[in-house]
Design an enzyme around this catalytic site. Structure first.
Site, PDB file in Angstrom:
ATOM      1  N   LYS A  53       0.847  -1.222  -0.187  1.00  0.00           N
ATOM      2  CA  LYS A  53      -0.044  -0.259   0.042  1.00  0.00           C
ATOM      3  C   LYS A  53       0.752   1.378   0.093  1.00  0.00           C
ATOM      4  O   LYS A  53       0.536   2.130  -0.746  1.00  0.00           O
ATOM      5  CB  LYS A  53      -0.849   0.064   1.417  1.00  0.00           C
ATOM      6  CG  LYS A  53      -2.032  -1.233   1.131  1.00  0.00           C
ATOM      7  CD  LYS A  53      -2.728  -1.347   2.523  1.00  0.00           C
ATOM      8  CE  LYS A  53      -3.646  -2.445   2.157  1.00  0.00           C
ATOM      9  NZ  LYS A  53      -4.168  -3.120   3.442  1.00  0.00           N
ATOM     10  N   GLN A  97      -4.332  -1.442   9.803  1.00  0.00           N
ATOM     11  CA  GLN A  97      -4.378  -3.119   9.110  1.00  0.00           C
ATOM     12  C   GLN A  97      -5.023  -4.080  10.019  1.00  0.00           C
ATOM     13  O   GLN A  97      -4.478  -3.906  11.248  1.00  0.00           O
ATOM     14  CB  GLN A  97      -2.789  -2.982   8.739  1.00  0.00           C
ATOM     15  CG  GLN A  97      -2.635  -4.555   8.048  1.00  0.00           C
ATOM     16  CD  GLN A  97      -3.397  -4.464   6.806  1.00  0.00           C
ATOM     17  OE1 GLN A  97      -3.225  -3.586   5.880  1.00  0.00           O
ATOM     18  NE2 GLN A  97      -3.938  -5.663   6.356  1.00  0.00           N
ATOM     19  N   ASP A 120     -10.904   2.791   4.186  1.00  0.00           N
ATOM     20  CA  ASP A 120     -11.234   1.331   3.951  1.00  0.00           C
ATOM     21  C   ASP A 120     -12.665   1.079   3.738  1.00  0.00           C
ATOM     22  O   ASP A 120     -13.154  -0.040   3.393  1.00  0.00           O
ATOM     23  CB  ASP A 120     -10.899   0.603   5.161  1.00  0.00           C
ATOM     24  CG  ASP A 120      -9.734  -0.471   5.117  1.00  0.00           C
ATOM     25  OD1 ASP A 120      -9.420  -0.832   3.894  1.00  0.00           O
ATOM     26  OD2 ASP A 120      -9.135  -0.828   6.112  1.00  0.00           O
TER      27      ASP A 120
END
Ligand code: NDP
Length: 292
Positions: A53, A97, A120
């Site tokens: 990412k 994460q 997200d």
């Protein structure tokens, strides 16, 4: 006849180029889109995802940062970091994460991120917006990436029978919401581990999306001839012929499915690359909105 491959790597590259263009345009207006990823602990797979990412957001010209915290971090310590990022005007997107160590409740952390930085798309406000069809929220990256794959491959969704296997909050449920909405107009069935006669459902599907996390569970005989098959699954299975002793495979048995479907995503190189591309796209949107 062999199915046409839906090349997620190539489509993701196009989206990343579009994102890079948008980043350059935002920079002329004095905004550098910023994505900060928080990684707690030293899980090897998570570390790999996070560095992917970071690399991709840098390549698109964004300001990218990763905050690495020890596995012993308490929930309060993590929430304090999230609060700092919520308040930081240079940070437009925040991603914590998953999975998190057991002492931290993931739902509490997700709810702590301000919804307009939740790139997200996991915050209940963004999930709710998706469900009621408001387009000013963020959509979970993997299902958003699947829709892009379908649209950019010219798949007709209107009125199609779409069958999803899996009902998780990050893939199956948002996938269903996206497919039943105006842009897609599909008729949606969601299957899960308690579904009776799974094959009866999968054989009806014009569009079959598999996100169960079960290696090669969908075989060619479970697929309607001419269906479009999207394989979200990512499973590592033993394979003595490979140097590592394992290989990556999807939830679809590719060798048999490719003879029945009209279009199919490979694993790797299908849905996987789209997830990061959509994360970048969400971050650019977050930065754009910060101007208003
Ligand atoms: P979860 O484990 O959270 O959910 C799996 C879902 O599949 C559940 O709803 C479960 O049903 C259902 N399921 C499991 N076994 C069966 C079965 N035999 N028959 C029917 N349904 C079944 O997984 P995720 O949604 O997080 O991920 C799914 C897969 O997608 C994984 O392989 C994951 O690695 C991959 N993935 C890939 C991404 C990418 O970027 N390519 C991103 C995210 C995920 P129930 O609810 O009843 O338990």
């Amino acid at each position: 006849m062999l199915a046409e491959l839906i090349d997620g790597k190539a489509i993701a590259a196009v989206i990343r180029a579009e994102v890079a263009r948008d980043v350059a345009e935002l920079m002329t207006r004095g905004v550098v889109p910023g994505l900060t990823v928080v990684l707690v602990g030293d899980d090897a797979a998570s570390a790999t995802y996070v560095s992917g990412k970071e690399k991709a957001s840098r390549a698109a010209g964004m300001a990218s940062a990763t905050i690495r915290l020890p596995a012993t971090t308490s929930q309060d310590e993590l929430l304090a970091v999230v609060e700092q990022l919520n308040a930081d005007r240079a940070v437009h997107g925040i991603l914590v994460q998953m999975p998190l160590p057991s002492q931290i409740d993931p739902d509490t952390v997700i709810r702590h991120i301000v919804p307009h930085k939740d790139v997200d798309g996991f915050h209940p406000v963004n999930v709710g917006k998706l469900l009621i069809g408001h387009t000013d929220g963020f959509v979970s990256c993997t299902p958003a990436g699947v829709i892009e794959l379908l649209v950019r491959s010219g798949v007709q969704m209107r009125g199609a029978e779409a069958v999803i296997i899996g009902r998780s909050n990050i893939v199956g449920k948002p996938m269903a919401a996206l497919l039943m909405q105006g842009r897609s107009d599909a008729t949606v069935t969601v299957c899960h581990s308690r579904t009776r006669d799974l094959a009866a459902h999968t054989r009806r599907a014009d569009i079959l999306i598999v996100a169960a996390g079960r290696a090669e569970m969908i075989t060619g005989d479970m697929i309607k001839p001419g269906a479009v098959v999207i394989d979200v699954g990512m499973n590592r299975v033993p394979d003595a012929t490979r140097a590592l002793g394992t290989r990556l495979c999807g939830d679809v048995h590719f060798a048999s499915a490719v003879n029945v479907a009209s279009k199919i995503t490979p694993v790797p190189g299908g849905v996987g690359p789209m997830t990061i591309a959509m994360l970048l796209k969400n971050t650019v949107r977050a930065a754009e909105r910060s101007l208003h």
